[in-house]
Design a protein around this motif. Sequence first.
Motif, mmCIF file in Angstrom:
data_model
loop_
_atom_site.group_PDB
_atom_site.id
_atom_site.type_symbol
_atom_site.label_atom_id
_atom_site.label_comp_id
_atom_site.label_asym_id
_atom_site.label_seq_id
_atom_site.Cartn_x
_atom_site.Cartn_y
_atom_site.Cartn_z
ATOM 1 N N TYR A 88 -7.605 2.875 -7.321
ATOM 2 C CA TYR A 88 -6.552 2.929 -8.341
ATOM 3 C C TYR A 88 -5.283 2.269 -7.818
ATOM 4 O O TYR A 88 -4.656 1.480 -8.527
ATOM 5 N N LYS A 89 -4.889 2.598 -6.585
ATOM 6 C CA LYS A 89 -3.649 2.046 -6.036
ATOM 7 C C LYS A 89 -3.719 0.524 -5.937
ATOM 8 O O LYS A 89 -2.770 -0.180 -6.320
ATOM 9 N N SER A 90 -4.829 -0.008 -5.417
ATOM 10 C CA SER A 90 -4.971 -1.460 -5.311
ATOM 11 C C SER A 90 -4.915 -2.122 -6.683
ATOM 12 O O SER A 90 -4.270 -3.162 -6.868
ATOM 13 N N LEU A 91 -5.594 -1.513 -7.644
ATOM 14 C CA LEU A 91 -5.621 -2.088 -8.992
ATOM 15 C C LEU A 91 -4.250 -1.985 -9.660
ATOM 16 O O LEU A 91 -3.824 -2.906 -10.360
ATOM 17 N N ALA A 92 -3.552 -0.865 -9.449
ATOM 18 C CA ALA A 92 -2.221 -0.706 -10.033
ATOM 19 C C ALA A 92 -1.266 -1.771 -9.501
ATOM 20 O O ALA A 92 -0.444 -2.313 -10.254
ATOM 21 N N SER A 147 4.015 -1.840 -2.794
ATOM 22 C CA SER A 147 4.893 -0.817 -2.243
ATOM 23 C C SER A 147 4.181 0.530 -2.240
ATOM 24 O O SER A 147 3.280 0.777 -3.059
ATOM 25 N N HIS A 148 4.612 1.420 -1.322
ATOM 26 C CA HIS A 148 4.125 2.799 -1.346
ATOM 27 C C HIS A 148 4.726 3.561 -2.518
ATOM 28 O O HIS A 148 4.144 4.549 -2.963
ATOM 29 N N ASP A 149 5.858 3.136 -3.011
ATOM 30 C CA ASP A 149 6.424 3.712 -4.229
ATOM 31 C C ASP A 149 5.755 3.063 -5.440
ATOM 32 O O ASP A 149 5.306 1.919 -5.378
ATOM 33 N N ASN A 150 5.740 3.796 -6.539
ATOM 34 C CA ASN A 150 4.958 3.363 -7.708
ATOM 35 C C ASN A 150 5.867 3.153 -8.914
ATOM 36 O O ASN A 150 6.273 4.131 -9.566
ATOM 37 N N PRO A 151 6.205 1.907 -9.228
ATOM 38 C CA PRO A 151 7.090 1.649 -10.378
ATOM 39 C C PRO A 151 6.506 2.141 -11.691
ATOM 40 O O PRO A 151 7.263 2.494 -12.605
ATOM 41 N N GLU A 162 7.658 5.845 -12.288
ATOM 42 C CA GLU A 162 9.104 6.017 -12.128
ATOM 43 C C GLU A 162 9.528 5.945 -10.662
ATOM 44 O O GLU A 162 10.460 6.631 -10.232
ATOM 45 N N GLY A 163 8.825 5.117 -9.903
ATOM 46 C CA GLY A 163 9.198 4.903 -8.524
ATOM 47 C C GLY A 163 8.817 6.019 -7.569
ATOM 48 O O GLY A 163 9.230 6.009 -6.395
ATOM 49 N N ARG A 164 8.011 6.959 -8.006
ATOM 50 C CA ARG A 164 7.628 8.074 -7.134
ATOM 51 C C ARG A 164 6.708 7.565 -6.019
ATOM 52 O O ARG A 164 5.945 6.624 -6.198
ATOM 53 N N PRO A 165 6.724 8.242 -4.848
ATOM 54 C CA PRO A 165 5.947 7.777 -3.696
ATOM 55 C C PRO A 165 4.469 8.127 -3.798
ATOM 56 O O PRO A 165 4.011 8.752 -4.761
#
Length: 260
Positions: A151-155, A163-167, A170-173
């Motif tokens: 999921y992270k790679s695809l996102a 980034s380790h934060d997720n735009p 809402e930018g959460r880690p």
Amino acid sequence: MKKRKTLSIFLLILLGLSVSGCGRSIEDEMNTFEDFINRIEERSNDFFDRLGDSVDDVIDRFTDYINDFNDDQEDDQIEGENPETITQSPGSMTYVSRKMDEAFSDLPQYHDYEFDVEAENYILERLNTYRAENNLHPLERREDLSQSARYKSLAMLQHDYFSHDNPNLEGRPFDYLMWDKLGLKYVGIGENLAFVSNSGFVNNIEAEELFVGWQNSDGHNRQMLSPTHRFIGVGVVRSNESGKYFKGYKVLLGTQHFGN
């Protein structure tokens, strides 16, 4: 020589249900019935002799046929693929939870992609070899961590970031992603990210490039050699197109998710 008892027993049970008195003695009925069964068995044996097979042989051949059919189906799934890059289509996963299913469903589809199973397996094997060289226990692959890593790679591909934060959250880690968004239940977690991109003139990107990148970074290397981690999932996404962050190049994005 093995007798053909399977068919005879079946006929005995089936035809035995049809025996009735009709004013005759039980002994007469049974003698008549036995003669009838013998004639049926002789004819059935003659039938299978002509075929060259016994009932057991027919069953064995049918089982072999089913196994061969399943093998052919597996071969067809990878036919035409680069033997060094086995990929998995996006819709072929069975998700570990509703949260995971919903998370994948929420991702936009801006760029075509494939999950690179060969690269994922390579990174896991490479990592455990590396840990053994440093006298550490191997990490066990877990399906929930594998799906969260994918999921992270695809996102990162679809939302065009690294980034380790997720735009998109809402930018959460990453801890919010793994614990809250995806619902993982590990006491401790960790995340390693890497990507390699190049122009379309370069034929391929190897998973080793991702691994060497992690090795050459102190923080990422410490994660891979952490004695507290017990479980891991690896998610690798391969795409021939990308957004502005990756300059529109073909890209290989890799994520390692750790748990204990």
